[in-house]
Design a protein around this motif. Structure first.
Motif, PDB file in Angstrom:
ATOM      1  N   VAL B   4       0.874  -1.168   0.000  1.00 54.75           N
ATOM      2  CA  VAL B   4       0.000   0.000   0.000  1.00 54.75           C
ATOM      3  C   VAL B   4       0.912   1.219   0.000  1.00 54.75           C
ATOM      4  O   VAL B   4       1.667   1.423   0.944  1.00 54.75           O
ATOM      5  N   SER B   5       0.868   1.985  -1.062  1.00 57.41           N
ATOM      6  CA  SER B   5       1.765   3.130  -1.181  1.00 57.41           C
ATOM      7  C   SER B   5       0.981   4.424  -1.274  1.00 57.41           C
ATOM      8  O   SER B   5      -0.068   4.484  -1.919  1.00 57.41           O
ATOM      9  N   GLN B   6       1.504   5.446  -0.608  1.00 54.79           N
ATOM     10  CA  GLN B   6       0.853   6.749  -0.577  1.00 54.79           C
ATOM     11  C   GLN B   6       1.835   7.813  -1.012  1.00 54.79           C
ATOM     12  O   GLN B   6       3.025   7.746  -0.678  1.00 54.79           O
ATOM     13  N   THR B   7       1.320   8.816  -1.683  1.00 52.50           N
ATOM     14  CA  THR B   7       2.146   9.971  -2.034  1.00 52.50           C
ATOM     15  C   THR B   7       1.316  11.240  -1.908  1.00 52.50           C
ATOM     16  O   THR B   7       0.121  11.249  -2.233  1.00 52.50           O
ATOM     17  N   PRO B   8       1.920  12.325  -1.411  1.00 49.86           N
ATOM     18  CA  PRO B   8       3.283  12.403  -0.907  1.00 49.86           C
ATOM     19  C   PRO B   8       3.385  11.892   0.522  1.00 49.86           C
ATOM     20  O   PRO B   8       2.371  11.740   1.189  1.00 49.86           O
ATOM     21  N   LYS B   9       4.586  11.658   1.005  1.00 47.72           N
ATOM     22  CA  LYS B   9       4.751  11.260   2.395  1.00 47.72           C
ATOM     23  C   LYS B   9       4.689  12.477   3.320  1.00 47.72           C
ATOM     24  O   LYS B   9       4.189  12.387   4.436  1.00 47.72           O
ATOM     25  N   TYR B  10       5.227  13.581   2.859  1.00 51.49           N
ATOM     26  CA  TYR B  10       5.184  14.819   3.644  1.00 51.49           C
ATOM     27  C   TYR B  10       4.598  15.932   2.785  1.00 51.49           C
ATOM     28  O   TYR B  10       4.931  16.063   1.607  1.00 51.49           O
ATOM     29  N   LEU B  11       3.765  16.739   3.409  1.00 47.67           N
ATOM     30  CA  LEU B  11       3.117  17.827   2.697  1.00 47.67           C
ATOM     31  C   LEU B  11       2.922  18.993   3.654  1.00 47.67           C
ATOM     32  O   LEU B  11       2.281  18.833   4.694  1.00 47.67           O
ATOM     33  N   VAL B  12       3.508  20.128   3.311  1.00 47.66           N
ATOM     34  CA  VAL B  12       3.317  21.353   4.086  1.00 47.66           C
ATOM     35  C   VAL B  12       2.637  22.354   3.171  1.00 47.66           C
ATOM     36  O   VAL B  12       3.111  22.613   2.068  1.00 47.66           O
ATOM     37  N   THR B  13       1.531  22.910   3.631  1.00 45.10           N
ATOM     38  CA  THR B  13       0.759  23.791   2.771  1.00 45.10           C
ATOM     39  C   THR B  13       0.092  24.871   3.597  1.00 45.10           C
ATOM     40  O   THR B  13      -0.020  24.763   4.825  1.00 45.10           O
ATOM     41  N   GLN B  14      -0.369  25.912   2.940  1.00 50.90           N
ATOM     42  CA  GLN B  14      -0.995  27.024   3.641  1.00 50.90           C
ATOM     43  C   GLN B  14      -2.487  26.816   3.779  1.00 50.90           C
ATOM     44  O   GLN B  14      -3.122  26.100   2.973  1.00 50.90           O
ATOM     45  N   MET B  15      -3.036  27.442   4.782  1.00 53.78           N
ATOM     46  CA  MET B  15      -4.490  27.437   4.990  1.00 53.78           C
ATOM     47  C   MET B  15      -5.182  27.914   3.732  1.00 53.78           C
ATOM     48  O   MET B  15      -4.725  28.829   3.064  1.00 53.78           O
ATOM     49  N   GLY B  16      -6.294  27.281   3.430  1.00 58.23           N
ATOM     50  CA  GLY B  16      -7.083  27.691   2.282  1.00 58.23           C
ATOM     51  C   GLY B  16      -6.745  26.971   0.993  1.00 58.23           C
ATOM     52  O   GLY B  16      -7.531  27.001   0.033  1.00 58.23           O
ATOM     53  N   ASN B  17      -5.576  26.339   0.974  1.00 56.14           N
ATOM     54  CA  ASN B  17      -5.195  25.606  -0.243  1.00 56.14           C
ATOM     55  C   ASN B  17      -5.994  24.317  -0.383  1.00 56.14           C
ATOM     56  O   ASN B  17      -6.606  23.822   0.562  1.00 56.14           O
ATOM     57  N   ASP B  18      -5.932  23.770  -1.608  1.00 53.83           N
ATOM     58  CA  ASP B  18      -6.520  22.463  -1.899  1.00 53.83           C
ATOM     59  C   ASP B  18      -5.380  21.493  -2.187  1.00 53.83           C
ATOM     60  O   ASP B  18      -4.466  21.818  -2.946  1.00 53.83           O
ATOM     61  N   LYS B  19      -5.457  20.307  -1.610  1.00 56.89           N
ATOM     62  CA  LYS B  19      -4.396  19.329  -1.824  1.00 56.89           C
ATOM     63  C   LYS B  19      -4.989  17.933  -1.958  1.00 56.89           C
ATOM     64  O   LYS B  19      -6.093  17.652  -1.494  1.00 56.89           O
ATOM     65  N   HIS B  77      -8.924  14.046  -1.611  1.00 59.14           N
ATOM     66  CA  HIS B  77      -8.786  15.450  -1.956  1.00 59.14           C
ATOM     67  C   HIS B  77      -9.354  16.292  -0.816  1.00 59.14           C
ATOM     68  O   HIS B  77     -10.442  15.995  -0.313  1.00 59.14           O
ATOM     69  N   ILE B  78      -8.599  17.313  -0.448  1.00 63.76           N
ATOM     70  CA  ILE B  78      -9.038  18.174   0.655  1.00 63.76           C
ATOM     71  C   ILE B  78      -9.091  19.610   0.157  1.00 63.76           C
ATOM     72  O   ILE B  78      -8.084  20.148  -0.328  1.00 63.76           O
ATOM     73  N   ASN B  79     -10.259  20.212   0.258  1.00 66.29           N
ATOM     74  CA  ASN B  79     -10.448  21.612  -0.138  1.00 66.29           C
ATOM     75  C   ASN B  79     -10.298  22.535   1.050  1.00 66.29           C
ATOM     76  O   ASN B  79     -10.577  22.158   2.189  1.00 66.29           O
ATOM     77  N   SER B  80      -9.893  23.754   0.755  1.00 62.27           N
ATOM     78  CA  SER B  80      -9.876  24.818   1.772  1.00 62.27           C
ATOM     79  C   SER B  80      -9.271  24.339   3.080  1.00 62.27           C
ATOM     80  O   SER B  80      -9.912  24.356   4.144  1.00 62.27           O
ATOM     81  N   LEU B  81      -8.049  23.931   3.033  1.00 60.24           N
ATOM     82  CA  LEU B  81      -7.391  23.340   4.195  1.00 60.24           C
ATOM     83  C   LEU B  81      -7.405  24.261   5.391  1.00 60.24           C
ATOM     84  O   LEU B  81      -7.227  25.476   5.288  1.00 60.24           O
ATOM     85  N   GLU B  82      -7.618  23.667   6.572  1.00 55.30           N
ATOM     86  CA  GLU B  82      -7.636  24.377   7.840  1.00 55.30           C
ATOM     87  C   GLU B  82      -6.514  23.859   8.727  1.00 55.30           C
ATOM     88  O   GLU B  82      -6.017  22.745   8.528  1.00 55.30           O
ATOM     89  N   LEU B  83      -6.153  24.660   9.721  1.00 53.47           N
ATOM     90  CA  LEU B  83      -5.077  24.256  10.624  1.00 53.47           C
ATOM     91  C   LEU B  83      -5.375  22.896  11.266  1.00 53.47           C
ATOM     92  O   LEU B  83      -4.482  22.065  11.446  1.00 53.47           O
ATOM     93  N   GLY B  84      -6.644  22.667  11.590  1.00 51.13           N
ATOM     94  CA  GLY B  84      -7.031  21.431  12.259  1.00 51.13           C
ATOM     95  C   GLY B  84      -6.927  20.191  11.383  1.00 51.13           C
ATOM     96  O   GLY B  84      -7.081  19.072  11.867  1.00 51.13           O
ATOM     97  N   ASP B  85      -6.675  20.396  10.104  1.00 42.75           N
ATOM     98  CA  ASP B  85      -6.512  19.250   9.215  1.00 42.75           C
ATOM     99  C   ASP B  85      -5.116  18.655   9.301  1.00 42.75           C
ATOM    100  O   ASP B  85      -4.860  17.582   8.739  1.00 42.75           O
TER     101      ASP B  85
END
Lengths: 115, 112
Positions: B4-19, B77-85
């Motif tokens: 079972v493989s996932q990508t990315p392993k690490y992700l740093v992003t700003q609030m409000g972004n979609d990832k 997929h995550i929209n409008s990312l929040e700190l709590g995510d």
């Protein structure tokens, strides 16, 4: 509702000493039980599982666990701990009859190994 | 090969972004999952898919949308990312009953 309790949040043992991590579950029917290990910065690795049959199950890395229905417990044991066993350990139960694969996890036990 | 493989392993992003986080399993399993591990290391199921059909949705905010193009893939997929995510997101898969659930290595998401 199903629940899993790991009473020990943190355990420290000396290398070479024996280990027992406790797990209690609350579930009406026959549970399917698991122990997973998570090394720092790593994913979850399955150590062992109990579905039915012999209540003493053997797993990887020298671990074993015993299912005791009367005590609603599924404790994990290892006779001699190695420094590489330092990790987070999770007990989990899945709803056996529903086949949803929805694992209910305990809070985890952090194992620290002293040299 | 990783089961079972996932990508990315690490992700740093700003609030409000979609990832998005991608997951693939090569075990031939019919069922795939997303689990979330919070900052206190508590693990909880988010979604379950069986043969591309949504089976479990554990009251996850609508900002989280899983997509399964085929039974070997389950993306999150995550929209409008929040700190709590900020959390570790684990993909997993299983087959049959009783299920033995196999987890990926996790994706560490940090929202700043």
């Amino acid at each position: 509702a199903q629940s899993v309790t790991q009473p020990d949040i943190h355990i420290t043992v000396s290398e070479g000493a024996s280990l027992e991590l406790r797990c209690n579950y609350s579930y009406g029917a026959t549970p399917y039980l698991f122990w997973y290990v998570q090394s720092p910065g790593q994913g979850l690795q399955l150590l062992l599982k109990y579905f039915s049959g012999d209540t003493l199950v053997q797993g990887i890395k020298g671990f074993e666990a015993e299912f005791k229905r009367s005590q609603s417990s599924f404790n994990l044991r290892k006779p001699s701990v190695h420094w590489s066993d330092a990790a987070e350990y999770f007990c989990a139960v899945v709803h056996g009859s529903s086949n949803t694969g929805k694992l209910i996890f305990g809070q985890g036990t952090t194992l620290q190994v002293k040299p | 090969d990783t089961a079972v493989s996932q990508t990315p392993k690490y992700l740093v992003t700003q609030m409000g972004n979609d990832k998005s986080i991608k997951c693939e399993q090569n075990l031939g399993h019919d069922t795939m999952y997303w689990y979330k591990q919070d900052s206190k290391k508590f693990l909880k199921i988010m979604f379950s898919y069986n043969n591309k059909e949504l089976i479990i949705n554990e009251t996850v905010p609508n900002r989280f949308s899983p997509k399964s193009p085929d039974k070997a893939h389950l993306n999150l997929h995550i929209n409008s990312l929040e700190l709590g995510d900020s959390a570790v997101y684990f993909c997993a898969s299983s087959q049959g009953s009783p299920n033995t659930i196999y987890f990926g290595e996790g994706s560490w998401l940090t929202v700043v």
